[in-house]
Design an enzyme around this catalytic site. Structure first.
Site, mmCIF file in Angstrom:
data_model
loop_
_atom_site.group_PDB
_atom_site.id
_atom_site.type_symbol
_atom_site.label_atom_id
_atom_site.label_comp_id
_atom_site.label_asym_id
_atom_site.label_seq_id
_atom_site.Cartn_x
_atom_site.Cartn_y
_atom_site.Cartn_z
ATOM 1 N N GLY A 106 0.811 -1.219 0.000
ATOM 2 C CA GLY A 106 0.000 0.000 0.000
ATOM 3 C C GLY A 106 0.840 1.263 0.000
ATOM 4 N N CYS A 107 1.890 1.263 0.788
ATOM 5 C CA CYS A 107 2.750 2.448 0.879
ATOM 6 C C CYS A 107 3.521 2.661 -0.421
ATOM 7 C CB CYS A 107 3.698 2.319 2.062
ATOM 8 S SG CYS A 107 2.804 2.241 3.632
#
Length: 149
Positions: A43-44
């Site tokens: 996600g990051c």
């Protein structure tokens, strides 16, 4: 957590290159401060790469970007180099900045509760006043969330 109308908190942090970033030097442009849980996670990475891919448009609109996580400088440097991030990311290992912004909170994941960084983005105007808080970040389309206001 900071909210719309709040002043940019004063802080100093170390970026991916070991340089000090001082919030006093960040006014005069629109500033995007995005908090992410952990470098090099799916996600990051999606979020940072989406911002990277839209960096020229964000700059054209007058935005300066600054990422923050509790990762150490070495992890931030690796993350920045691996994905060729064109903006500073701060290694806030002691969570001073994270706590000033109010994003160190209780999280739930797979039935477990723990304290961690809640993915949140704050947008500040040229005077350091918060104009937007994005707490439901779309990691693969985050630049659009910033630019739509």
């Amino acid at each position: 957590m900071l909210k719309i109308g709040d002043q940019l908190p004063e802080f100093k942090g170390i970026n991916q290159n070991g340089e000090t970033i001082d919030s006093k030097n960040l006014t005069g442009k629109k500033l995007v401060v995005f908090f992410y849980p952990k470098a090099n996670t799916p996600g990051c990475t999606a979020e940072a790469c989406n911002l990277r891919d839209n960096d020229s448009e964000l700059k054209k609109q007058g935005f300066q970007l600054l990422g923050v996580s509790a990762d150490p400088v070495k992890s931030q440097k690796n993350f920045s180099e691996k994905y060729e991030l064109p903006f500073d990311i701060i290694a806030d290992e002691n969570r001073d900045i994270i706590e000033k912004f109010g994003v160190w909170q209780l999280k739930k994941f797979m039935g477990k509760e723990f304290m961690g960084v809640v993915r949140t983005t704050f947008v500040f105007d040229e005077n350091g006043i918060c104009t937007q808080v994005i707490d439901k970040v779309k990691t693969k389309d985050h630049a659009a969330q910033i630019l739509e206001k």
